[in-house]
Design a protein around this motif. Structure first.
Motif, mmCIF file in Angstrom:
data_model
loop_
_atom_site.group_PDB
_atom_site.id
_atom_site.type_symbol
_atom_site.label_atom_id
_atom_site.label_comp_id
_atom_site.label_asym_id
_atom_site.label_seq_id
_atom_site.Cartn_x
_atom_site.Cartn_y
_atom_site.Cartn_z
ATOM 1 N N UNK A 134 36.395 32.359 45.668
ATOM 2 C CA UNK A 134 37.040 32.155 44.375
ATOM 3 C C UNK A 134 37.108 30.702 43.970
ATOM 4 N N UNK A 135 37.294 29.801 44.948
ATOM 5 C CA UNK A 135 37.353 28.373 44.634
ATOM 6 C C UNK A 135 35.998 27.843 44.179
ATOM 7 N N UNK A 136 34.914 28.519 44.613
ATOM 8 C CA UNK A 136 33.574 28.046 44.289
ATOM 9 C C UNK A 136 32.997 28.707 43.043
ATOM 10 N N UNK A 137 33.791 29.533 42.369
ATOM 11 C CA UNK A 137 33.267 30.208 41.175
ATOM 12 C C UNK A 137 32.897 29.190 40.098
ATOM 13 N N UNK A 138 31.716 29.360 39.457
ATOM 14 C CA UNK A 138 31.321 28.428 38.398
ATOM 15 C C UNK A 138 32.343 28.347 37.281
ATOM 16 N N UNK A 139 32.884 29.488 36.901
ATOM 17 C CA UNK A 139 33.867 29.516 35.817
ATOM 18 C C UNK A 139 35.107 28.717 36.140
ATOM 19 N N UNK A 140 35.578 28.828 37.389
ATOM 20 C CA UNK A 140 36.772 28.083 37.789
ATOM 21 C C UNK A 140 36.479 26.589 37.824
ATOM 22 N N UNK A 141 35.294 26.212 38.314
ATOM 23 C CA UNK A 141 34.945 24.796 38.364
ATOM 24 C C UNK A 141 34.917 24.206 36.961
ATOM 25 N N UNK A 163 47.064 42.426 48.008
ATOM 26 C CA UNK A 163 46.208 41.331 48.480
ATOM 27 C C UNK A 163 45.583 40.583 47.309
ATOM 28 N N UNK A 164 45.135 41.304 46.283
ATOM 29 C CA UNK A 164 44.541 40.658 45.120
ATOM 30 C C UNK A 164 45.563 39.811 44.377
ATOM 31 N N UNK A 165 46.822 40.279 44.344
ATOM 32 C CA UNK A 165 47.868 39.524 43.654
ATOM 33 C C UNK A 165 48.120 38.186 44.337
ATOM 34 N N UNK A 166 47.920 38.127 45.657
ATOM 35 C CA UNK A 166 48.098 36.864 46.375
ATOM 36 C C UNK A 166 47.085 35.810 45.934
ATOM 37 N N UNK A 167 45.927 36.268 45.459
ATOM 38 C CA UNK A 167 44.854 35.351 45.075
ATOM 39 C C UNK A 167 44.986 34.852 43.645
ATOM 40 N N UNK A 168 45.810 35.511 42.838
ATOM 41 C CA UNK A 168 46.066 35.057 41.485
ATOM 42 C C UNK A 168 44.813 34.927 40.645
ATOM 43 N N UNK A 169 44.687 33.781 39.971
ATOM 44 C CA UNK A 169 43.577 33.561 39.035
ATOM 45 C C UNK A 169 42.283 33.162 39.723
ATOM 46 N N UNK A 170 42.291 33.076 41.047
ATOM 47 C CA UNK A 170 41.066 32.676 41.750
ATOM 48 C C UNK A 170 40.001 33.763 41.729
ATOM 49 N N UNK A 171 40.375 34.973 41.368
ATOM 50 C CA UNK A 171 39.399 36.054 41.296
ATOM 51 C C UNK A 171 39.344 36.585 39.866
ATOM 52 N N UNK A 172 38.181 37.046 39.421
ATOM 53 C CA UNK A 172 38.047 37.524 38.038
ATOM 54 C C UNK A 172 38.646 38.910 37.853
ATOM 55 N N UNK A 173 38.898 39.210 36.582
ATOM 56 C CA UNK A 173 39.434 40.533 36.248
ATOM 57 C C UNK A 173 38.465 41.637 36.655
ATOM 58 N N UNK A 174 37.159 41.345 36.579
ATOM 59 C CA UNK A 174 36.174 42.364 36.933
ATOM 60 C C UNK A 174 36.298 42.841 38.365
ATOM 61 N N UNK A 175 36.679 41.942 39.287
ATOM 62 C CA UNK A 175 36.856 42.345 40.682
ATOM 63 C C UNK A 175 38.078 43.240 40.834
ATOM 64 N N UNK A 176 39.160 42.910 40.124
ATOM 65 C CA UNK A 176 40.360 43.757 40.173
ATOM 66 C C UNK A 176 40.041 45.163 39.686
ATOM 67 N N UNK A 177 39.329 45.241 38.556
ATOM 68 C CA UNK A 177 38.969 46.553 38.010
ATOM 69 C C UNK A 177 38.078 47.316 38.980
ATOM 70 N N UNK A 178 37.103 46.631 39.550
ATOM 71 C CA UNK A 178 36.174 47.266 40.483
ATOM 72 C C UNK A 178 36.905 47.829 41.702
#
Length: 446
Positions: free
Chosen positions: A430-437, A152-167
């Protein structure tokens, strides 16, 4: 081609794309989902009886009047899944000792989340199923399916941070360790202390082999089989063997980088020419370089790299094919049991993960990884309700055959809803993340 690379052969045109394929994180989850759907469809078709009979074929050894055999399904659940838990333990140990979880406060965040994600669902489950015939299956709602979550996380690609994957990955691994502990303690048989003594002696033998410097993996594999047999005879579920042996696997390499470079330097100093054959010093130096290259990686790293594709693309799909199928019949469903499982996985898991994580951070016991926000934690917590593999395994162990289908129905519905809900929430957050914006703004300006 540069001489620093290995030569290519025609077979590489087939093998290299396959190797790239199996490295994709979503692959194992996709294959697992496909296997579960195949099992479910066949179980409700005209071939259902033959399909069930296939997994009940007994396989084993007959020596004189002694028979050691069990159905194919049980070999998968007891034997092949031991390999799965072995890899899980390797991944956890690597993250704790070599990875980002070396920071104790990051590790404690995952531990707290896993504890909440196991305890709160049980309370909700028992509140609904208490006194019913399926109440003993409380462990079903404690598990998180690692492969599905990663998919499921792989479907989201770069929209989520690495920290969430690790968590989420570390949380799922802690969940798996907790699940196998529950299986061993709550769903085992009557304890045979003599067999446990044999298993402990076997573990002592493994420690002795390490102290003596034995490095042949085949020797440890043979010892592992002996320990598995002893644990199996003890009444404790034998998959616990995988967790213990994985935790005992060394993380240090035998050959240091400095020694490796020195040994390879000897080989590199030889002039070109056919001087590697025969019983010569040249060949001995080349063989020594081969051993040094292999032993420059720790046993933990070598085993994890070698076994992970087999577990993800063979063991888990086989488990799904053997266990995911059941006959869908509304008249035979225990709706109380199915509802309790649905409530525990879909509501209890996210609630427990978020509440315990927030408490750990507020009490300064843990910290959020960089880039991880509470909305992301909440979205990821929904994904922890995907309990497929371990939940099905515990349902098979805890329930009578006529109640297993009801449990599987609750597990599949809850897992499906959790996957859809979690991916949807994370896609929006993920679309609303400050870093992504900020990144999108920089790209637009460029």
């Amino acid at each position: 081609m540069p001489l620093s690379r290995l030569p290519k052969e025609p077979a590489d045109r087939l093998t290299m794309p396959f190797l790239r394929f199996i490295r994709i994180e979503a692959t194992a989850g996709s294959v697992l989902l496909l296997s579960a759907l195949v099992a479910l469809v066949i179980s409700n078709s005209q071939w259902s009886a033959d399909y069930e009979a296939l997994w009940n074929v007994r396989i084993g050894l007959l020596w004189g009047g002694v028979e050691f055999a069990r159905p194919v399904r049980q070999w998968i659940n007891d034997g092949a899944m031991t390999l799965f838990f072995f890899v899980v333990a390797l991944e956890l140990k690597r993250e704790l000792l070599l990875g980002e979880l070396r920071d104790s406060r990051k590790a404690l965040l995952s531990v707290a989340a896993a504890a909440g994600g196991m305890s709160v669902p049980v309370l909700l489950f028992l509140a609904v199923a208490h006194g019913g015939q399926g109440a003993h299956a409380w462990g079903v709602v404690t598990a998180t399916d690692t492969a599905f979550v990663i998919g499921c996380l792989a479907l989201l690609g770069s929209r989520i941070p690495h920290g969430l994957r690790l968590f989420l990955l570390s949380l799922a691994i802690f969940d798996d360790i907790g699940a196998i502990t529950i299986i061993a303690l709550a769903y085992g048989k009557q304890i045979d202390w003599a067999a446990i003594a044999c298993a402990l002696a076997g573990l002592g033998g493994v420690v002795l082999l390490r102290m003596l410097g034995v490095r042949a993996l085949l020797v440890f594999f043979a010892a592992g089989i002996g320990i598995w047999l002893a644990v199996d005879a003890s009444g404790i579920h034998p998959t616990l063997t995988g967790v213990v042996l994985g935790a005992m696997t060394p993380t240090r390499s035998w050959v240091s980088d400095r020694r490796l470079q020195a040994i390879l330097g000897v080989v590199a100093a030889y002039p070109e020419g056919p001087h590697w054959s025969g019983d010569t010093r040249d060949r001995a130096d080349l063989q020594r370089a081969g051993v040094a290259t292999r032993e420059a990686l720790s046993p933990l790293e070598r085993l994890e790299v070698a076994l992970h594709p087999w577990v993800g693309l063979l063991v888990l799909p086989l488990f799904a094919l053997a266990n995911a199928g059941f006959v869908i019949s509304a008249q035979q469903v225990d709706w109380t049991l199915s509802g309790a499982i649905l409530l525990g996985l879909l509501c209890g898991k996210p609630m427990g993960v978020v509440l315990f994580s927030y408490a750990a951070v507020r009490l300064r016991l843990a910290v959020l990884p960089q880039g991880l926000t509470w909305p992301l934690v909440a979205g990821g917590a929904l994904l922890t309700g995907i309990g497929f593999t371990m939940s099905v395994l515990m349902a098979e162990l805890a329930l009578a055959p006529d109640h297993v289908a009801s449990a599987k129905l609750g597990i599949l519905v809850a897992s499906g809803l959790a996957a859809v809900g979690g991916v949807s929430v994370l896609a929006v957050v993920g679309r609303r993340r400050p870093g992504r914006a900020g990144a999108r703004t920089k790209q637009a300006e460029a």
